[in-house]
Write a protein that holds these residues in place. Structure first.
Motif, mmCIF file in Angstrom:
data_model
loop_
_atom_site.group_PDB
_atom_site.id
_atom_site.type_symbol
_atom_site.label_atom_id
_atom_site.label_comp_id
_atom_site.label_asym_id
_atom_site.label_seq_id
_atom_site.Cartn_x
_atom_site.Cartn_y
_atom_site.Cartn_z
ATOM 1 N N UNK A 60 0.794 -1.224 0.000
ATOM 2 C CA UNK A 60 0.000 0.000 0.000
ATOM 3 C C UNK A 60 0.829 1.279 0.000
ATOM 4 N N UNK A 61 2.122 1.197 0.187
ATOM 5 C CA UNK A 61 2.943 2.404 0.179
ATOM 6 C C UNK A 61 2.490 3.400 1.225
ATOM 7 N N UNK A 62 2.325 4.654 0.815
ATOM 8 C CA UNK A 62 1.948 5.711 1.752
ATOM 9 C C UNK A 62 0.452 5.752 2.051
ATOM 10 N N UNK A 63 -0.368 5.019 1.287
ATOM 11 C CA UNK A 63 -1.804 4.944 1.537
ATOM 12 C C UNK A 63 -2.438 6.329 1.614
ATOM 13 N N UNK A 64 -2.312 7.096 0.549
ATOM 14 C CA UNK A 64 -2.769 8.484 0.544
ATOM 15 C C UNK A 64 -4.166 8.694 -0.029
ATOM 16 N N UNK A 65 -4.697 7.701 -0.754
ATOM 17 C CA UNK A 65 -5.978 7.881 -1.427
ATOM 18 C C UNK A 65 -6.963 6.791 -1.021
ATOM 19 N N UNK A 66 -8.248 7.108 -0.981
ATOM 20 C CA UNK A 66 -9.266 6.122 -0.591
ATOM 21 C C UNK A 66 -9.268 4.904 -1.514
ATOM 22 N N UNK A 67 -9.713 3.774 -1.011
ATOM 23 C CA UNK A 67 -9.690 2.525 -1.783
ATOM 24 C C UNK A 67 -10.376 2.593 -3.142
ATOM 25 N N UNK A 68 -11.459 3.338 -3.251
ATOM 26 C CA UNK A 68 -12.158 3.397 -4.535
ATOM 27 C C UNK A 68 -11.380 4.165 -5.593
ATOM 28 N N UNK A 69 -10.328 4.871 -5.187
ATOM 29 C CA UNK A 69 -9.512 5.635 -6.126
ATOM 30 C C UNK A 69 -8.197 4.940 -6.491
ATOM 31 N N UNK A 70 -7.913 3.809 -5.841
ATOM 32 C CA UNK A 70 -6.628 3.140 -6.064
ATOM 33 C C UNK A 70 -6.830 1.637 -6.295
ATOM 34 N N UNK A 71 -7.385 1.258 -7.465
ATOM 35 C CA UNK A 71 -7.583 -0.166 -7.728
ATOM 36 C C UNK A 71 -6.273 -0.938 -7.877
ATOM 37 N N UNK A 72 -5.150 -0.225 -7.951
ATOM 38 C CA UNK A 72 -3.845 -0.891 -8.012
ATOM 39 C C UNK A 72 -3.453 -1.460 -6.652
ATOM 40 N N UNK A 73 -4.120 -1.022 -5.598
ATOM 41 C CA UNK A 73 -3.785 -1.471 -4.240
ATOM 42 C C UNK A 73 -4.940 -2.216 -3.589
ATOM 43 N N UNK A 74 -6.156 -1.708 -3.773
ATOM 44 C CA UNK A 74 -7.325 -2.269 -3.105
ATOM 45 C C UNK A 74 -8.244 -2.982 -4.092
ATOM 46 N N UNK A 75 -8.791 -4.108 -3.663
ATOM 47 C CA UNK A 75 -9.833 -4.770 -4.443
ATOM 48 C C UNK A 75 -11.064 -4.905 -3.561
ATOM 49 N N UNK A 76 -12.222 -4.860 -4.178
ATOM 50 C CA UNK A 76 -13.468 -5.037 -3.440
ATOM 51 C C UNK A 76 -13.582 -6.483 -2.983
ATOM 52 N N UNK A 77 -14.126 -6.659 -1.803
ATOM 53 C CA UNK A 77 -14.459 -7.993 -1.317
ATOM 54 C C UNK A 77 -15.905 -8.219 -1.739
ATOM 55 N N UNK A 78 -16.095 -9.074 -2.728
ATOM 56 C CA UNK A 78 -17.423 -9.274 -3.289
ATOM 57 C C UNK A 78 -18.231 -10.248 -2.458
ATOM 58 N N UNK A 79 -19.499 -9.931 -2.333
ATOM 59 C CA UNK A 79 -20.419 -10.796 -1.613
ATOM 60 C C UNK A 79 -20.862 -11.957 -2.491
ATOM 61 N N UNK A 80 -21.115 -11.670 -3.748
ATOM 62 C CA UNK A 80 -21.624 -12.715 -4.626
ATOM 63 C C UNK A 80 -20.481 -13.523 -5.238
ATOM 64 N N UNK A 81 -20.770 -14.778 -5.548
ATOM 65 C CA UNK A 81 -19.762 -15.671 -6.123
ATOM 66 C C UNK A 81 -19.432 -15.291 -7.558
ATOM 67 N N UNK A 82 -20.420 -14.781 -8.296
ATOM 68 C CA UNK A 82 -20.261 -14.436 -9.701
ATOM 69 C C UNK A 82 -20.544 -12.947 -9.893
ATOM 70 N N UNK A 83 -19.641 -12.052 -9.474
ATOM 71 C CA UNK A 83 -19.906 -10.615 -9.624
ATOM 72 C C UNK A 83 -19.931 -10.207 -11.096
ATOM 73 N N UNK A 84 -20.561 -9.071 -11.362
ATOM 74 C CA UNK A 84 -20.591 -8.540 -12.725
ATOM 75 C C UNK A 84 -19.173 -8.227 -13.191
ATOM 76 N N UNK A 85 -18.878 -8.584 -14.439
ATOM 77 C CA UNK A 85 -17.577 -8.271 -15.015
ATOM 78 C C UNK A 85 -17.437 -6.761 -15.141
ATOM 79 N N UNK A 86 -16.258 -6.258 -14.818
ATOM 80 C CA UNK A 86 -15.922 -4.842 -14.952
ATOM 81 C C UNK A 86 -14.639 -4.770 -15.765
#
Length: 132
Positions: A60-86
Motif C-alpha cells: 500500500x505504500x503511503x496509503x494516501x488515497x481512498x480505496x475506490x480511487x486506487x484499484x492498483x492497491x485495493x480490491x473489493x471484497x465481493x459478496x456474490x460468487x459471480x460478480x458482474x464483469x468490470x
C-alpha cells in the motif's frame, strides 16, 4: 454496557474478520476498520470505505488515497460468487486464472492470469450448470 463475556466475544469476532469468508465479511462491513489516510497497511488487510469492504492485495505504500480511487492497491471484497464483469484498467486489476464473473446474463471463468479481455472475446470459458 457490555459484560466482560460480551466484550470478549466482540473481540473474538473482530479478530476473526480479517480471515472471514467474503459473504461474512461483506455482510458485516460496519465491523471493519474504516480506511484512514496514511495508515500503514499490509497485504490482506481489510478496510471499509463508503459502505464497501476492500482488501489490500499489493503493498500500500503511503496509503494516501481512498480505496475506490486506487484499484492498483485495493480490491473489493465481493459478496456474490459471480460478480458482474468490470473492464480492468490495467494489469493491476486484471482478472486472475479461475476468476468468476457474470457478463450478458452468462457465467464465465477466466482461463488465464492477467485477463483484461471481455468474456466471450478471449481468455474465458462459459460456465454451464451441471444438471442433476
Amino acid at each position: 454496557m457490555l459484560t466482560q463475556k460480551q466484550q470478549e466475544l466482540v473481540a473474538l469476532l473482530k479478530g476473526a474478520l480479517p480471515t472471514a469468508p467474503p459473504e461474512v465479511a461483506q455482510a458485516n462491513v460496519d465491523w471493519h476498520k474504516t480506511w484512514v489516510h496514511g495508515e500503514q497497511l499490509q497485504i490482506g488487510d481489510r478496510r471499509s470505505w463508503e459502505g464497501i469492504l476492500y482488501e489490500v492485495y499489493t503493498p500500500a505504500g503511503d496509503n494516501l488515497y481512498p480505496p475506490d480511487q486506487v484499484p492498483a492497491i485495493f480490491k473489493k471484497v465481493y459478496l456474490e460468487e459471480w460478480p458482474q464483469w468490470v473492464q480492468p484498467q490495467g494489469a493491476h486489476d486484471a482478472y486472475g486464472r479461475g476468476a468468476k464473473v457474470t457478463r450478458n446474463n452468462k457465467k464465465w471463468t477466466s482461463d488465464v492470469d492477467g485477463n483484461t479481455w471481455e468474456p466471450g472475446v478471449y481468455g474465458w470459458t462459459e460456465y454451464v450448470e451441471q444438471e442433476a
